[in-house]
Design a protein around this motif. Structure first.
Motif, PDB file in Angstrom:
ATOM      1  N   ALA A 260      30.392  30.317  47.077  1.00  0.00           N
ATOM      2  CA  ALA A 260      31.227  30.065  48.248  1.00  0.00           C
ATOM      3  C   ALA A 260      31.321  28.567  48.531  1.00  0.00           C
ATOM      4  O   ALA A 260      32.393  28.045  48.845  1.00  0.00           O
ATOM      5  N   GLN A 261      30.211  27.868  48.403  1.00  0.00           N
ATOM      6  CA  GLN A 261      30.213  26.423  48.627  1.00  0.00           C
ATOM      7  C   GLN A 261      31.083  25.705  47.597  1.00  0.00           C
ATOM      8  O   GLN A 261      31.689  24.673  47.887  1.00  0.00           O
ATOM      9  N   ALA A 262      31.170  26.269  46.385  1.00  0.00           N
ATOM     10  CA  ALA A 262      31.970  25.656  45.332  1.00  0.00           C
ATOM     11  C   ALA A 262      33.459  25.936  45.504  1.00  0.00           C
ATOM     12  O   ALA A 262      34.290  25.270  44.875  1.00  0.00           O
ATOM     13  N   GLY A 263      33.812  26.928  46.321  1.00  0.00           N
ATOM     14  CA  GLY A 263      35.225  27.209  46.569  1.00  0.00           C
ATOM     15  C   GLY A 263      35.679  28.627  46.296  1.00  0.00           C
ATOM     16  O   GLY A 263      36.859  28.944  46.439  1.00  0.00           O
ATOM     17  N   ALA A 264      34.762  29.519  45.910  1.00  0.00           N
ATOM     18  CA  ALA A 264      35.137  30.911  45.688  1.00  0.00           C
ATOM     19  C   ALA A 264      35.523  31.567  47.011  1.00  0.00           C
ATOM     20  O   ALA A 264      34.918  31.281  48.052  1.00  0.00           O
ATOM     21  N   THR A 265      36.505  32.444  46.967  1.00  0.00           N
ATOM     22  CA  THR A 265      36.953  33.137  48.181  1.00  0.00           C
ATOM     23  C   THR A 265      36.791  34.646  48.087  1.00  0.00           C
ATOM     24  O   THR A 265      36.974  35.348  49.065  1.00  0.00           O
ATOM     25  N   ARG A 266      36.451  35.136  46.896  1.00  0.00           N
ATOM     26  CA  ARG A 266      36.251  36.566  46.689  1.00  0.00           C
ATOM     27  C   ARG A 266      34.992  36.783  45.865  1.00  0.00           C
ATOM     28  O   ARG A 266      34.520  35.882  45.172  1.00  0.00           O
ATOM     29  N   ALA A 267      34.461  38.009  45.936  1.00  0.00           N
ATOM     30  CA  ALA A 267      33.237  38.295  45.191  1.00  0.00           C
ATOM     31  C   ALA A 267      33.111  39.783  44.933  1.00  0.00           C
ATOM     32  O   ALA A 267      33.616  40.611  45.697  1.00  0.00           O
ATOM     33  N   PHE A 268      32.454  40.117  43.814  1.00  0.00           N
ATOM     34  CA  PHE A 268      32.046  41.491  43.572  1.00  0.00           C
ATOM     35  C   PHE A 268      30.770  41.467  42.753  1.00  0.00           C
ATOM     36  O   PHE A 268      30.386  40.438  42.184  1.00  0.00           O
ATOM     37  N   ALA A 336      28.279  38.608  51.662  1.00  0.00           N
ATOM     38  CA  ALA A 336      29.694  38.300  51.452  1.00  0.00           C
ATOM     39  C   ALA A 336      30.423  38.141  52.777  1.00  0.00           C
ATOM     40  O   ALA A 336      31.255  37.233  52.946  1.00  0.00           O
ATOM     41  N   SER A 337      30.105  39.020  53.726  1.00  0.00           N
ATOM     42  CA  SER A 337      30.733  38.935  55.049  1.00  0.00           C
ATOM     43  C   SER A 337      30.360  37.638  55.750  1.00  0.00           C
ATOM     44  O   SER A 337      31.204  36.963  56.351  1.00  0.00           O
ATOM     45  N   ARG A 338      29.102  37.281  55.676  1.00  0.00           N
ATOM     46  CA  ARG A 338      28.627  36.051  56.324  1.00  0.00           C
ATOM     47  C   ARG A 338      29.290  34.819  55.723  1.00  0.00           C
ATOM     48  O   ARG A 338      29.575  33.852  56.434  1.00  0.00           O
ATOM     49  N   LEU A 339      29.555  34.861  54.420  1.00  0.00           N
ATOM     50  CA  LEU A 339      30.113  33.707  53.714  1.00  0.00           C
ATOM     51  C   LEU A 339      31.642  33.717  53.666  1.00  0.00           C
ATOM     52  O   LEU A 339      32.247  32.782  53.159  1.00  0.00           O
ATOM     53  N   GLY A 340      32.257  34.781  54.197  1.00  0.00           N
ATOM     54  CA  GLY A 340      33.712  34.878  54.187  1.00  0.00           C
ATOM     55  C   GLY A 340      34.288  35.203  52.813  1.00  0.00           C
ATOM     56  O   GLY A 340      35.449  34.898  52.531  1.00  0.00           O
ATOM     57  N   LEU A 341      33.487  35.851  51.963  1.00  0.00           N
ATOM     58  CA  LEU A 341      33.936  36.241  50.630  1.00  0.00           C
ATOM     59  C   LEU A 341      34.549  37.637  50.691  1.00  0.00           C
ATOM     60  O   LEU A 341      33.867  38.596  51.062  1.00  0.00           O
ATOM     61  N   LEU A 342      35.812  37.751  50.338  1.00  0.00           N
ATOM     62  CA  LEU A 342      36.491  39.035  50.364  1.00  0.00           C
ATOM     63  C   LEU A 342      36.074  39.876  49.167  1.00  0.00           C
ATOM     64  O   LEU A 342      35.804  39.354  48.091  1.00  0.00           O
ATOM     65  N   ASN A 343      36.074  41.185  49.346  1.00  0.00           N
ATOM     66  CA  ASN A 343      35.634  42.089  48.300  1.00  0.00           C
ATOM     67  C   ASN A 343      36.805  42.778  47.589  1.00  0.00           C
ATOM     68  O   ASN A 343      36.605  43.503  46.637  1.00  0.00           O
ATOM     69  N   GLU A 344      38.040  42.533  48.074  1.00  0.00           N
ATOM     70  CA  GLU A 344      39.183  43.173  47.425  1.00  0.00           C
ATOM     71  C   GLU A 344      39.843  42.216  46.428  1.00  0.00           C
ATOM     72  O   GLU A 344      39.651  41.005  46.489  1.00  0.00           O
ATOM     73  N   ARG A 345      40.622  42.787  45.534  1.00  0.00           N
ATOM     74  CA  ARG A 345      41.290  42.024  44.488  1.00  0.00           C
ATOM     75  C   ARG A 345      42.329  41.080  45.079  1.00  0.00           C
ATOM     76  O   ARG A 345      42.962  41.379  46.089  1.00  0.00           O
ATOM     77  N   THR A 346      42.522  39.925  44.439  1.00  0.00           N
ATOM     78  CA  THR A 346      43.559  38.990  44.848  1.00  0.00           C
ATOM     79  C   THR A 346      44.932  39.646  44.702  1.00  0.00           C
ATOM     80  O   THR A 346      45.262  40.158  43.631  1.00  0.00           O
ATOM     81  N   PRO A 347      45.750  39.692  45.757  1.00  0.00           N
ATOM     82  CA  PRO A 347      47.066  40.341  45.661  1.00  0.00           C
ATOM     83  C   PRO A 347      47.974  39.595  44.688  1.00  0.00           C
ATOM     84  O   PRO A 347      47.954  38.364  44.608  1.00  0.00           O
ATOM     85  N   MET A 348      48.766  40.351  43.941  1.00  0.00           N
ATOM     86  CA  MET A 348      49.664  39.782  42.942  1.00  0.00           C
ATOM     87  C   MET A 348      51.113  40.177  43.239  1.00  0.00           C
ATOM     88  O   MET A 348      51.376  41.298  43.681  1.00  0.00           O
ATOM     89  N   ASP A 349      52.027  39.265  42.968  1.00  0.00           N
ATOM     90  CA  ASP A 349      53.446  39.525  43.170  1.00  0.00           C
ATOM     91  C   ASP A 349      54.063  39.979  41.843  1.00  0.00           C
ATOM     92  O   ASP A 349      54.329  39.169  40.954  1.00  0.00           O
ATOM     93  N   LEU A 350      54.304  41.279  41.714  1.00  0.00           N
ATOM     94  CA  LEU A 350      54.873  41.831  40.487  1.00  0.00           C
ATOM     95  C   LEU A 350      56.400  41.738  40.445  1.00  0.00           C
ATOM     96  O   LEU A 350      57.011  42.015  39.417  1.00  0.00           O
ATOM     97  N   SER A 351      57.012  41.340  41.559  1.00  0.00           N
ATOM     98  CA  SER A 351      58.471  41.373  41.662  1.00  0.00           C
ATOM     99  C   SER A 351      59.162  40.232  40.908  1.00  0.00           C
ATOM    100  O   SER A 351      60.368  40.268  40.694  1.00  0.00           O
ATOM    101  N   ARG A 352      58.413  39.212  40.494  1.00  0.00           N
ATOM    102  CA  ARG A 352      59.009  38.047  39.838  1.00  0.00           C
ATOM    103  C   ARG A 352      59.157  38.221  38.324  1.00  0.00           C
ATOM    104  O   ARG A 352      59.664  37.334  37.643  1.00  0.00           O
ATOM    105  N   PHE A 353      58.690  39.346  37.811  1.00  0.00           N
ATOM    106  CA  PHE A 353      58.731  39.566  36.365  1.00  0.00           C
ATOM    107  C   PHE A 353      60.146  39.374  35.825  1.00  0.00           C
ATOM    108  O   PHE A 353      61.111  39.916  36.372  1.00  0.00           O
ATOM    109  N   VAL A 354      60.267  38.594  34.758  1.00  0.00           N
ATOM    110  CA  VAL A 354      61.565  38.284  34.162  1.00  0.00           C
ATOM    111  C   VAL A 354      61.739  39.072  32.872  1.00  0.00           C
ATOM    112  O   VAL A 354      60.930  38.960  31.945  1.00  0.00           O
TER     113      VAL A 354
END
Length: 378
Positions: A260-268, A336-354
């Motif tokens: 978290a100190q290094a910059g991570a925002t999610r964890a599992f 994780a809660s104390r450090l503000g690390l989210l436990n869900e996957r990073t949301p992805m935008d699938l609509s831009r697929f070319v």
């Protein structure tokens, strides 16, 4: 699973996770060393072991996208540019896959690496298919996509180049600082919610890392990688996995704090898994490096696996069951809660697929433009 007894000292090959060329579960023959009365075993024990060099085996694959129907995995497709991994992590659940090539899940898995050299070509063909629909895709879910061979072969980079061209979202997980080389490709995708990175951080103890995952980047170097990815605007998660009781499990909270100190925002976090040949390899490693607690570690693992060394059932294989498994879950979620690390996957935008048209060779040798019928009409 009946396997022959171990004779070689696991510490005898520097820089390797195991020295045991364990026979795989499909082998029809079994070999074991024995004392022939001429001091053969003593000679073998005293002999200096020559370092085993890594062999890269180029492989032409028919497909590169692997579908996932496991309910406890959060992505739909995976790409693994390499089979086998030079990092040598003793706990790697992918080790048994070398059995399908009549190779040892032990030493062969670390020293005989299959490189899927046409991965980018096969990916392009898949994405050009009229029937393809973009799905959540992960790179490196089985073996590390940034292991040492990638420095020269650049297969992973070529795969990301194709994904970038098609604007196909992806995530990548690694324990290598080599991912920093591809920040120039990943960061622009991340800016459009189409890329995320996860760094596996098993321990902060350099001495433990050296025997647990001998050819992976050292813990402090991985923290620096998290920092550099985050600074580039790439969402970064940390995988505090696998948790091994009495080995790295006491570090769980400190690992999450450092990430978290290094910059991570999610964890599992996943508890250690011992499928097939990983089980005897891991137990031999325990006896070699932690003889004082080997029995206690295995007893605790069995506590969370219903009395067995491993339970492969969906819903339990990643987390385990019982008091200890629940305690680790609670510790993880609280930290994780104390450090503000989210436990869900990073949301992805699938609509831009070319969708890109495929070029098909004409009889005269010149390429012609090919599109699905419904596209060519408009």
């Amino acid at each position: 699973m009946a396997l022959p007894a171990m004779v070689v000292d696991a510490k005898s090959i520097k820089g390797r996770g195991t020295a045991w060329a364990i026979q795989h579960r499909f082998s029809r023959e079994q070999h074991a060393a024995f004392d022939d009365g001429w001091g053969t075993l003593d000679q073998r024990a005293a002999r200096e072991v020559v370092p085993v060099h890594t062999e890269i085996i180029e492989q032409q694959v028919k497909t590169i996208l692997t579908g996932n129907d496991s309910p406890d995995i959060s992505f739909d497709l995976s790409i693994n540019p390499y089979r086998g991994c030079e990092h040598g992590c003793i706990y790697c659940f992918a080790r048994p896959t070398h059995s399908y090539f009549n190779l040892s899940p032990g030493l062969d898995f670390e020293t005989k690496i299959f490189a899927k050299v046409n991965a980018a070509q096969r990916l392009r063909e898949a994405l050009e298919s009229p029937s393809y629909e973009p799905l959540l895709l992960n790179i490196g879910s089985a073996t590390d996509a940034y292991q040492p061979a990638e420095r020269q072969l650049r297969i992973t980079r070529s795969v990301i180049e194709v994904l970038s061209e098609f604007k196909h979202p992806f995530s990548v997980i690694t324990k290598s600082s080599g991912i920093e080389r591809d920040i120039d490709l990943i960061a622009p995708m991340a800016a459009d919610n189409m890329a995320a990175a996860y760094v596996s951080l098993t321990t902060l103890d350099g001495d433990l890392a050296r025997i647990l995952e001998p050819r992976a980047a050292m813990p402090q170097r991985r923290l620096k990688t998290i920092e550099r990815l985050a600074r580039a605007g790439i969402p970064v998660g940390v995988s505090a996995s696998p948790m091994i009781p009495f080995i790295n499990e006491p570090e769980l909270e400190r690992i999450l704090e450092a990430a978290a100190q290094a910059g991570a925002t999610r964890a599992f976090s996943i508890v250690v898994r011992l499928p097939w040949e990983v089980n005897p390899l891991f137990q031999q490693w325990l006896e070699a490096h932690f003889p004082d607690r080997a029995r206690r570690v295995m007893a605790r693992i069995r506590d969370m696996r219903g009395g067995k060394d491993y339970d492969a059932q969906f819903g339990r294989r990643m987390t385990g069951e019982g008091v200890w498994a629940e305690l680790v879950r609670q510790r993880f979620h609280k930290a994780a809660s104390r450090l503000g690390l989210l436990n869900e996957r990073t949301p992805m935008d699938l609509s831009r697929f070319v969708r890109r048209p495929r070029l098909r060779a004409k009889r005269g040798g010149q390429p012609e433009l090919w599109m699905p019928l419904q596209q060519s009409l408009f």
